[in-house]
Design an enzyme around this catalytic site. Structure first.
Site, mmCIF file in Angstrom:
data_model
loop_
_atom_site.group_PDB
_atom_site.id
_atom_site.type_symbol
_atom_site.label_atom_id
_atom_site.label_comp_id
_atom_site.label_asym_id
_atom_site.label_seq_id
_atom_site.Cartn_x
_atom_site.Cartn_y
_atom_site.Cartn_z
ATOM 1 N N LYS A 78 25.346 15.292 64.637
ATOM 2 C CA LYS A 78 24.743 15.952 65.811
ATOM 3 C C LYS A 78 25.819 16.175 66.867
ATOM 4 C CE LYS A 78 20.786 15.421 68.976
ATOM 5 N NZ LYS A 78 19.608 14.609 69.353
ATOM 6 N N SER A 158 14.966 16.953 69.721
ATOM 7 C CA SER A 158 16.185 17.725 69.929
ATOM 8 C C SER A 158 17.113 17.758 68.721
ATOM 9 C CB SER A 158 16.952 17.159 71.126
ATOM 10 O OG SER A 158 17.433 15.862 70.820
ATOM 11 N N SER A 182 13.220 12.461 69.607
ATOM 12 C CA SER A 182 14.109 13.459 69.006
ATOM 13 C C SER A 182 14.595 13.190 67.589
ATOM 14 C CB SER A 182 15.334 13.659 69.897
ATOM 15 O OG SER A 182 15.010 14.548 70.911
#
Ligand code: GLN
Length: 492
Positions: A78, A158, A182
């Site tokens: 990420k 997210s 998330s």
């Protein structure tokens, strides 16, 4: 030879050990898949040279028999994790082309154990969002589509890039972060597994901060076992993060297949919402039945302060965000928009560099922290947080070992479909997940069924602090009963 991208992480690990294929072949197969899947927009930066060099290093280690537990396993990272010498942006324009001179603790532990980095994954800007639509690189497309429809769906957020990449077979696992849901909500939207560890289990050092008292890193992967394998490498004490806890990291994989007989599982009545889709209700009951069939004891519990969790989260998280994001001033890091005086430069940079959702959070945060409003909003939210935590503690004190809830109030929705007129519509996605962050507990999302249109739905298990192993054991029971969920046909 089978398609190497269809393997689970555990299968790939075992195949490498048996020398059925080489690490470089495994990495090349995934790099090719990444290249063919650019329309999903899951990766914001591909690092093929680095990946091949790391894979070759892994092959050399296999030859001498010294590889670590993730030796040769291709992963996606990420873009919230600082990677040394590799652009890290948090998917915000304000970080521009920031190249960190340091590596986050979590990723350094993955490389220590032999993993291979394929590139950096898309996410909501500064991890603020539930659909990956706030990223400065544009939205990620969910590999899943509704039956008989080619409408583009969100992968959740997210960590949207992380879950899209895993579910489309672009990597064997990925790092993610969870401040209010998330990891778990996007995992549920894409039919994969995601674990949000106990606060303090993984180091936050080198991860771009959103709300420091809630942020926690964790893995997403195709199966519960794969998630457990990754977790062992990601967890651990780090003196560079004072909130990281110094307790032994267990071999989480050993929890897989362990009997759940006699375990007391709570079903909280407050999670039964008015107007909840009947298919979510049915899935939840199904999950309870599966656990019961495996020998667990299901009990009704009450978490009375649940209804205050979402409003309190949307005070605490923006407050901490406004403070954390003060550092982006145009002097350090990426973007700088000049102005006549230094104050103008700050203002111009921040106005241009932050997207609309991030600006909204900063404004809410500074408001609730300002003199005259601090007691009414921030302090009160902190008190509510204590009560939410106590709700869980009371249940655990009565012998409850884990709590079963739905992971999300719906399946994946369309890009552009939610939160345009009213941001609260988007915030409601976090209704089942934020309590866990407010209380600092571990939570896992496991795919458990599909909705009427064939989209995956997940269940959530919430555990006692530092009892991730219980979640892996219970999660695997659900996984075995429900079966794996792979996206219909490759259309990208
Ligand atoms: N959707 C939540 C938010 O926008 C949670 C995001 C997260 O966990 N990073 O704040």
């Amino acid at each position: 030879m089978t398609d190497l991208t269809s393997l689970t992480l555990a299968e790939a690990r075992d195949g490498l050990a048996k020398k059925s294929f080489k690490a470089i072949e495994l990495t090349d197969a995934h790099l090719a898949a990444v290249e063919q899947a650019r329309s999903l927009n899951a990766f914001v930066l591909e690092t093929p040279e680095q990946a091949r060099a790391m894979a070759q290093g892994a092959d050399a280690k296999i030859a001498t028999g010294e590889g670590g537990p993730l030796n040769g396993i291709p992963l996606g990272i990420k873009d919230l994790f600082a990677t040394k010498g590799v652009r890290t942006t948090a998917c915000s324009k304000i970080l521009g082309n920031f190249v960190p001179p340091y590596e986050s603790t979590v990723t350094s532990q993955l490389w220590r154990d032999g993993a291979v980095m394929l590139g950096k994954l898309n996410n909501d800007e500064f991890a603020m969002g539930s659909s990956n639509e706030t990223s400065c690189f544009g939205p990620v497309v969910n590999p899943w589509r509704r039956a008989n429809s080619d409408a583009k769906l969100v992968p959740g957020g997210s960590s949207g890039g992380s879950v899209a990449a895993v579910s489309a077979g672009l990597c064997l696992g990925a790092t993610a972060t969870d401040t209010g849901g998330s990891i778990r909500q996007p995992a549920a939207f894409t039919g994969i597994v995601g674990l949000k560890p106990t606060y303090g289990r993984c180091s936050r050092w080198g991860i771009v901060a959103f709300a420091s008292s809630l942020d926690q890193a964790g893995p997403v992967a195709k199966t519960v076992r794969d998630t457990a394998i990754l977790m062992r490498s990601m967890a651990g004490h780090d003196p560079k993060d004072t909130t990281s806890v110094d307790i032994v990291v267990p071999d989480y994989e050993k929890a897989i297949g362990k009997s759940v007989k006699g375990m007391k599982i709570g079903i909280p009545k407050e999670y039964r919402l008015d107007g909840m889709p009947p298919e979510i209700e049915k899935l939840w009951q199904q999950g309870a039945d599966w656990l019961k069939a495996a020998g667990a004891e299901l009990v009704d519990i009450s978490l009375p302060h649940t209804k205050y969790a979402l409003p309190a989260y949307y005070i605490v998280a923006p407050a901490e965000a406004s403070s954390n994001l003060a550092r982006y001033d145009g002097v350090r890091y990426g973007l700088r928009v000049p102005g006549r005086a230094i104050g103008d430069m700050y203002e111009n940079t921040r106005a241009e560099g932050f997207g609309a959702e991030v600006r909204r959070r900063i404004m809410i945060g500074t408001y609730v922290l300002s003199a005259g409003y601090y007691d009414a909003y921030y302090l009160r939210a902190q008190k509510v947080r204590t009560l939410i935590k106590k709700d869980f503690e009371d249940c655990f004190a009565q012998g409850v070992q884990a709590i079963l809830t739905p992971a999300t109030p719906s399946a994946a929705f369309g890009i552009g479909e939610k939160g345009q007129a009213d941001p609260v519509e988007m915030y409601l996605n976090d209704i089942f997940t934020v309590t866990v962050n407010m209380a600092g507990l571990p939570g896992i999302a496991v795919p458990a069924g599909s909705d009427a249109q064939g989209l995956p739905l997940g269940l959530q298990l919430i555990g006692r602090p530092f009892e991730e192993e219980t979640l892996f054991s219970l999660g695997e029971v659900i996984e075995q009963a429900a079966g794996r969920f792979t996206p219909p046909v490759k259309w990208w």
